[in-house]
Write a protein that holds these residues in place. Structure first.
Motif, PDB file in Angstrom:
ATOM      1  N   LYS A  61      28.830  18.182  18.077  1.00  0.00           N
ATOM      2  CA  LYS A  61      28.257  19.526  17.931  1.00  0.00           C
ATOM      3  C   LYS A  61      27.524  19.751  16.604  1.00  0.00           C
ATOM      4  O   LYS A  61      26.651  20.594  16.520  1.00  0.00           O
ATOM      5  CB  LYS A  61      29.356  20.573  18.066  1.00  0.00           C
ATOM      6  CG  LYS A  61      29.952  20.636  19.460  1.00  0.00           C
ATOM      7  CD  LYS A  61      31.024  21.707  19.542  1.00  0.00           C
ATOM      8  CE  LYS A  61      31.607  21.824  20.910  1.00  0.00           C
ATOM      9  NZ  LYS A  61      32.426  20.736  21.360  1.00  0.00           N
ATOM     10  N   THR A  62      27.907  19.022  15.568  1.00  0.00           N
ATOM     11  CA  THR A  62      27.366  19.257  14.232  1.00  0.00           C
ATOM     12  C   THR A  62      26.626  18.036  13.721  1.00  0.00           C
ATOM     13  O   THR A  62      27.122  16.913  13.836  1.00  0.00           O
ATOM     14  CB  THR A  62      28.519  19.576  13.245  1.00  0.00           C
ATOM     15  OG1 THR A  62      29.291  20.653  13.766  1.00  0.00           O
ATOM     16  CG2 THR A  62      27.987  19.954  11.881  1.00  0.00           C
ATOM     17  N   LYS A  63      25.459  18.253  13.119  1.00  0.00           N
ATOM     18  CA  LYS A  63      24.737  17.119  12.541  1.00  0.00           C
ATOM     19  C   LYS A  63      25.337  16.751  11.184  1.00  0.00           C
ATOM     20  O   LYS A  63      26.034  17.550  10.555  1.00  0.00           O
ATOM     21  CB  LYS A  63      23.253  17.418  12.414  1.00  0.00           C
ATOM     22  CG  LYS A  63      22.868  18.429  11.362  1.00  0.00           C
ATOM     23  CD  LYS A  63      21.367  18.592  11.354  1.00  0.00           C
ATOM     24  CE  LYS A  63      20.957  19.762  10.484  1.00  0.00           C
ATOM     25  NZ  LYS A  63      19.511  19.941  10.519  1.00  0.00           N
ATOM     26  N   VAL A  64      25.047  15.540  10.754  1.00  0.00           N
ATOM     27  CA  VAL A  64      25.454  15.050   9.442  1.00  0.00           C
ATOM     28  C   VAL A  64      24.218  15.050   8.555  1.00  0.00           C
ATOM     29  O   VAL A  64      23.139  14.633   8.984  1.00  0.00           O
ATOM     30  CB  VAL A  64      26.026  13.615   9.536  1.00  0.00           C
ATOM     31  CG1 VAL A  64      26.195  12.998   8.154  1.00  0.00           C
ATOM     32  CG2 VAL A  64      27.344  13.601  10.274  1.00  0.00           C
ATOM     33  N   ILE A  65      24.384  15.526   7.325  1.00  0.00           N
ATOM     34  CA  ILE A  65      23.313  15.442   6.334  1.00  0.00           C
ATOM     35  C   ILE A  65      23.842  14.649   5.150  1.00  0.00           C
ATOM     36  O   ILE A  65      24.893  14.974   4.590  1.00  0.00           O
ATOM     37  CB  ILE A  65      22.837  16.833   5.873  1.00  0.00           C
ATOM     38  CG1 ILE A  65      22.273  17.622   7.049  1.00  0.00           C
ATOM     39  CG2 ILE A  65      21.794  16.698   4.756  1.00  0.00           C
ATOM     40  CD1 ILE A  65      21.869  19.045   6.719  1.00  0.00           C
ATOM     41  N   ILE A  66      23.106  13.609   4.779  1.00  0.00           N
ATOM     42  CA  ILE A  66      23.450  12.759   3.641  1.00  0.00           C
ATOM     43  C   ILE A  66      22.288  12.836   2.659  1.00  0.00           C
ATOM     44  O   ILE A  66      21.124  12.749   3.058  1.00  0.00           O
ATOM     45  CB  ILE A  66      23.641  11.296   4.088  1.00  0.00           C
ATOM     46  CG1 ILE A  66      24.799  11.185   5.084  1.00  0.00           C
ATOM     47  CG2 ILE A  66      23.858  10.377   2.887  1.00  0.00           C
ATOM     48  CD1 ILE A  66      24.816   9.873   5.846  1.00  0.00           C
TER      49      ILE A  66
END
Length: 148
Positions: A120-125
């Motif tokens: 459901k949630t994106k990852v931001i790096i």
């Protein structure tokens, strides 16, 4: 030739405009849903190493997405800004990272797993990279072309 009344021409124009707008928004939605996107935030010459660049990249993994195994020619320090992911270097443990965690990849290391485990949630790096000038950020590892 019979001319069309202005109302028909106006309606035809509105329909064409609506179809064009829908097609454009559909293309934008598809582009926004790429599994992994990398945006360059900064690039500058390294002040002490003339053969290196300092890069700052924003990497986004959509829900459930993963990056294929790859090698970075430069050293990478990463900060997980948002979301959670599985991360593994060759011969290293499988790490479960979350927002606020950091990681380090020495130059030339094999990055085997970078997977967003949330559907459901994106990852931001945010990645800080010391890269050889002119070198790509990463290259795929042969025989591992598909993401996990």
């Amino acid at each position: 030739m019979i001319p069309f009344p202005p109302i028909i021409m106006k309606t035809s124009y509105q329909i064409a405009l609506a179809i064009g707008s829908f097609a454009f928004s559909s293309l934008a939605a598809v582009a926004a849903e790429e599994p992994v996107t990398i945006t360059e935030l900064s690039k500058r010459d390294h002040p002490d190493l003339p053969d290196k660049d300092i890069l700052v990249k924003k990497i986004e993994l959509q829900p459930g997405a993963s990056a294929p195994p790859h090698i970075h020619p430069g050293a990478v320090t990463g900060y997980v800004q948002e979301g959670s992911l599985e991360f593994q270097l060759k011969d290293g443990p499988l790490l479960k990272l979350k927002a606020g965690d950091t990681f380090f990849e020495p130059a030339g290391s094999h990055h085997m797993v970078a997977r967003n485990t949330d559907d459901k949630t994106k990852v931001i790096i945010i990645a800080f990279v010391i890269n050889p000038k002119g070198a790509p950020l990463s290259t795929p590892i042969e025989g591992h072309d598909k993401p996990h």
